[in-house]
Design an enzyme around this catalytic site. Structure first.
Site, PDB file in Angstrom:
ATOM      1  N   CYS A   2       0.820  -1.206   0.000  1.00  0.00           N
ATOM      2  CA  CYS A   2       0.000   0.000   0.000  1.00  0.00           C
ATOM      3  C   CYS A   2       0.856   1.259   0.000  1.00  0.00           C
ATOM      4  CB  CYS A   2      -0.849   0.045   1.259  1.00  0.00           C
ATOM      5  SG  CYS A   2      -1.786  -1.435   1.564  1.00  0.00           S
ATOM      6  N   ARG A  28       4.841   0.311  -6.334  1.00  0.00           N
ATOM      7  CA  ARG A  28       4.918  -0.481  -5.103  1.00  0.00           C
ATOM      8  C   ARG A  28       3.990  -1.694  -5.160  1.00  0.00           C
ATOM      9  NH1 ARG A  28       6.716   2.572  -0.447  1.00  0.00           N
ATOM     10  NH2 ARG A  28       5.240   1.479   0.879  1.00  0.00           N
ATOM     11  N   TRP A  75      -2.874  -2.709  -1.413  1.00  0.00           N
ATOM     12  CA  TRP A  75      -2.457  -4.065  -1.781  1.00  0.00           C
ATOM     13  C   TRP A  75      -3.099  -4.970  -0.745  1.00  0.00           C
ATOM     14  CZ3 TRP A  75       0.520  -8.219   0.071  1.00  0.00           C
ATOM     15  CH2 TRP A  75       1.023  -9.091  -0.904  1.00  0.00           C
ATOM     16  N   ASN A  99      -1.284   1.882   5.721  1.00  0.00           N
ATOM     17  CA  ASN A  99      -0.356   0.891   5.177  1.00  0.00           C
ATOM     18  C   ASN A  99       0.146   0.069   6.363  1.00  0.00           C
ATOM     19  OD1 ASN A  99       1.697  -0.534   3.980  1.00  0.00           O
ATOM     20  ND2 ASN A  99       3.047   1.224   3.683  1.00  0.00           N
ATOM     21  N   GLY A 100       0.017  -1.263   6.302  1.00  0.00           N
ATOM     22  CA  GLY A 100       0.494  -2.095   7.406  1.00  0.00           C
ATOM     23  C   GLY A 100      -0.551  -3.119   7.798  1.00  0.00           C
ATOM     24  N   GLU A 481      18.610 -16.022  -9.885  1.00  0.00           N
ATOM     25  CA  GLU A 481      18.060 -14.686 -10.125  1.00  0.00           C
ATOM     26  C   GLU A 481      17.397 -14.609 -11.506  1.00  0.00           C
ATOM     27  OE1 GLU A 481      17.223 -12.196  -8.624  1.00  0.00           O
ATOM     28  OE2 GLU A 481      17.171 -10.558 -10.067  1.00  0.00           O
ATOM     29  N   LYS A 485      13.516 -13.653 -12.380  1.00  0.00           N
ATOM     30  CA  LYS A 485      13.110 -12.566 -13.293  1.00  0.00           C
ATOM     31  C   LYS A 485      12.045 -13.056 -14.256  1.00  0.00           C
ATOM     32  CE  LYS A 485      14.084  -9.750 -11.675  1.00  0.00           C
ATOM     33  NZ  LYS A 485      14.803  -9.774 -10.453  1.00  0.00           N
ATOM     34  N   GLU A 488       8.597 -13.770 -12.438  1.00  0.00           N
ATOM     35  CA  GLU A 488       7.793 -12.667 -11.923  1.00  0.00           C
ATOM     36  C   GLU A 488       7.233 -11.767 -13.009  1.00  0.00           C
ATOM     37  OE1 GLU A 488       9.819 -10.018  -9.188  1.00  0.00           O
ATOM     38  OE2 GLU A 488      11.672 -10.206 -10.290  1.00  0.00           O
ATOM     39  N   HIS A 504      21.061 -35.224  -9.786  1.00  0.00           N
ATOM     40  CA  HIS A 504      20.458 -35.706  -8.543  1.00  0.00           C
ATOM     41  C   HIS A 504      18.934 -35.543  -8.553  1.00  0.00           C
ATOM     42  CE1 HIS A 504      24.451 -36.270  -6.989  1.00  0.00           C
ATOM     43  NE2 HIS A 504      24.749 -35.034  -7.356  1.00  0.00           N
ATOM     44  N   LYS A 604       6.425  -3.868  -4.786  1.00  0.00           N
ATOM     45  CA  LYS A 604       7.844  -3.502  -4.804  1.00  0.00           C
ATOM     46  C   LYS A 604       8.425  -3.502  -3.393  1.00  0.00           C
ATOM     47  CE  LYS A 604      11.657  -1.970  -6.702  1.00  0.00           C
ATOM     48  NZ  LYS A 604      12.447  -2.962  -7.459  1.00  0.00           N
TER      49      LYS A 604
HETATM   50  C1  AGP Z   1      12.633  -9.186  -7.275  1.00  0.00           C
HETATM   51  O1  AGP Z   1      12.620  -8.714  -8.554  1.00  0.00           O
HETATM   52  C2  AGP Z   1      11.681  -8.552  -6.340  1.00  0.00           C
HETATM   53  N1  AGP Z   1      11.635  -7.164  -6.450  1.00  0.00           N
HETATM   54  C3  AGP Z   1      11.791  -9.076  -4.907  1.00  0.00           C
HETATM   55  O2  AGP Z   1      12.196 -10.399  -4.904  1.00  0.00           O
HETATM   56  C4  AGP Z   1      12.676  -8.255  -3.969  1.00  0.00           C
HETATM   57  O3  AGP Z   1      14.013  -8.437  -4.285  1.00  0.00           O
HETATM   58  C5  AGP Z   1      12.382  -8.676  -2.520  1.00  0.00           C
HETATM   59  O4  AGP Z   1      11.033  -8.408  -2.220  1.00  0.00           O
HETATM   60  C6  AGP Z   1      13.270  -7.971  -1.531  1.00  0.00           C
HETATM   61  O5  AGP Z   1      13.102  -6.585  -1.585  1.00  0.00           O
HETATM   62  P1  AGP Z   1      14.166  -5.627  -0.919  1.00  0.00           P
HETATM   63  O6  AGP Z   1      15.441  -5.793  -1.649  1.00  0.00           O
HETATM   64  O7  AGP Z   1      13.584  -4.243  -1.074  1.00  0.00           O
HETATM   65  O8  AGP Z   1      14.279  -6.043   0.515  1.00  0.00           O
END
Ligand code: AGP
Length: 609
Positions: A2, A28, A75, A99-100, A481, A485, A488, A504, A604
């Protein structure tokens, strides 16, 4: 997660500023939105499910004559992403954006229902508006009511409150969730983060937990948990607002991929001694590190993958045993610690709830702490003993790209710093390593020329339902990683594996319908072994994308594709080898038409557990 914004200033600007700030919070992650302003002396609340365009079209013909307002992107945590559950949540004259997570909302809800309050949403936030309303009806001022309400509330929150009982005023408070305020000549702003209000000011005050701020046309007044008036020193940021714009790129993600060479240069600037024999980490206290016997790193998502690369670097360069933990696991499990353990919390946003809780736990266990964040006044930066900032600039795309390579560079610098401090390397070796760091930006620049090639390649690969990524050594976390990518942004299932692990179990998955992406720089110390893994996949019919710096390598099958990246020193190679995988994920997602910058279900900044 949020996002909150608030504005007090000119009636002519209220709607535009709130809408523009909401737009800047989109990154976000959100699923509904809402706004509250004053109309004919009374609060008017407009809400909508889905994208901001839905809210904006409701606001289109709405003439806002109010000099203040609050707004929100939600969110969903409690209750589905519907208009009814969107914020502001209203109780009588009181409107609240939040937010929270309110942890004791069920108990409070029971009390409020018994007192006659009717709940119209499934949110935890609605208890806040009813509680404040209840206290105002008992004759308290809005500020007193808010204070009394938050005395009863447990959990994490950043909130902004307006009430018809005291029009012309916004009250805000926070605990564990970020909230900042800013001003210019005649306007005041409130937001969850800097990019939301970056066009309007360069000076930001980060509210502390339990601060209450009252914003009116006459100014800002902040009181702390005890009710004492406090002065919070503003922080000046040198971010150019255009850094938070798309600048002609179709998506933030693509722009941020292209910003990596610049982010690396900024992360390196001012961080070497004049003789280029050591690294300067401006905020790090060497006395905390000198005796370090062991390093524990905790992070989530992409930051976790960067930390895995950090492990290879710290162990290789400084010879210090390093363990990497998912912050969400670390915070709850029994941690065996010892003397002189250094804890590192790694987070782009610096606000991720799991990582900041892991940091709090590590501190309780007596560990010295270093935060690695991209936001210098974030929670993790403030709570760590020392901070090393990545200088990637604001990252808006939900999929982390430039912050990943900047974090990897910070680990590289840190490992040199630790090695020199512990006399694990001599000055010649330090000089060599530093020269390699300086070469990265140019190597990345060259790698960015592969954009069109990856775009073309994506046309052949976008219809597969599964992908495997493989790497070894320091490029194994790059495989993890790269798979993240693709998952997501394109919603295609993908897994990253250490190539040596294939036999394995995962090798059973390989057939003609399984593309396998090898992260295989020739300078990788496991390159020859990786060629063996290549043959194993080929023997089972897998279709291969081979990302390598080995120009001479011949693919045996025309269905396969080779992507040639520049040769890079082994330890810095992840900052180069990841770029084609970022492009692949981006272009596949584009072909599939997903929402690249705001993929479904993602946020985000993950400020809740
Ligand atoms: C990855 O592309 C995402 N944005 C997510 O995995 C992100 O790295 C994770 O939520 C951690 O966020 P931060 O680095 O702000 O702690």
């Amino acid at each position: 997660m949020c996002g909150i914004v608030g504005y007090v200033g000119s009636p002519r600007r209220t709607k535009d500023v709130l809408c523009e700030s909401l737009r800047r919070l989109e990154y976000r992650g959100y699923d509904s939105s809402g706004i509250c302003f004053v109309e004919n002396g009374r609060s008017r609340v407009i809400k909508s499910g889905g994208k901001l365009e839905n809210l904006f079209s409701k606001l289109k013909d709405c003439e806002v004559t109010s000099s203040l307002g609050i707004a929100h992107t939600r969110w969903a945590t409690h209750g589905d992403p519907s208009e009814q559950n969107a914020h502001p949540q209203v109780s009588g004259p009181v409107s609240v954006v939040h937010n929270g997570i309110i942890e004791n909302y069920l108990e409070l809800k029971k009390e409020l229902v018994a007192a006659g309050y009717e709940f119209l949403s499934d949110t935890d936030t609605e208890v806040i508006s009813h509680l404040i309303c209840d206290f105002t009806e008992k004759g308290n001022s809005l500020l007193e009511s808010a204070r009394k309400a938050f005395d009863k509330i447990e959990g994490s929150y950043a909130v902004a409150i307006m009430s018809d009982t005291e029009p012309g005023k916004i009250i805000a408070t926070r605990r564990f969730s970020p909230l900042i305020i800013a001003r210019n000549a005649a306007e005041f702003f409130l937001a969850s983060d800097i990019p939301a209000i970056l066009p309007y000011s360069r000076e930001f005050i980060f509210l502390e937990d339990h601060d209450f701020v009252v914003i009116t046309e006459d100014g800002i007044s902040i009181t702390d948990a005890t009710g004492e008036v406090v002065n919070r020193t503003p922080t000046v940021v040198d971010w150019d607002p255009s850094v938070a714009e798309k600048s002609g790129y179709r998506h933030y993600m693509l722009k941020e991929i292209f910003e990596q060479p610049r982010a690396i240069l900024d992360t390196l600037r001012g961080r070497f001694t004049g003789d280029m024999e050591n690294v300067v980490l401006e905020d790090v206290d060497p006395s905390l590190l000198r005796k370090t016997q062991r390093v524990i790193i905790a992070a989530c998502g992409t930051s976790y993958h960067a930390s895995l690369i950090g492990k290879y670097m710290i162990e290789e360069v400084a010879g210090v045993s390093t363990q990497v933990e998912l912050a969400s696991e670390f915070r709850y499990r029994n941690i065996v610690t010892g003397p002189d353990v250094l804890f590192m919390a790694v987070s782009q946003s610096g606000e991720t709830a799991d990582t900041s809780e892991a940091l709090i736990k590590a501190k309780k266990l007596g560990m010295n702490s270093v935060g690695v964040t991209n936001v210098s006044l974030s929670k993790i930066s403030r709570e760590s003993d020392c901070v090393i900032t990545t200088k990637a600039g604001p990252e808006i795309g939900v999929a982390s790209t430039k912050s990943f390579t900047a974090q990897v560079m910070v680990f590289y610098l840190f490992s040199i710093y630790l090695a020199v401090l512990r006399k694990a390397i001599d000055s010649n070796r330090a000089k060599e390593l530093i020269a390699d760091a300086i070469s990265v930006s140019k190597l990345q620049q060259k790698t960015l020329e592969l954009d069109e090639k990856l775009k073309d390649l994506s046309k052949d690969f976008h219809s597969y339902k599964n992908f495997i990524y493989m790497g070894r050594g320091i490029n194994y976390p790059v495989a993890l990683e790269s798979a993240l990518k693709l998952k997501e942004v394109s919603y295609i299932h993908a897994e990253g594996y250490a190539a040596g692990e294939m036999k394995h179990g995962p090798i059973a998955l390989i057939d003609r319908n399984m593309p396998v992406v090898f992260i295989a720089p020739e300078e990788d110390i496991y390159y020859r072994k990786l060629l063996g893994n290549f043959q194993e996949v080929k023997a089972r019919g897998g279709r291969i994308i081979f990302i390598t710096s080995d120009e001479d390598f011949q693919l045996p099958d025309e269905r396969d594709r080779k992507i040639v990246i520049p040769k890079s020193p082994y330890l810095v190679s992840p900052m180069v080898s990841v770029i084609p995988a970022q492009f692949l994920a981006y272009h596949v997602a584009n072909i599939l038409g997903t929402d690249v910058d705001q993929p479904r279900n993602l946020a985000k900044v993950v400020t809740v557990e």
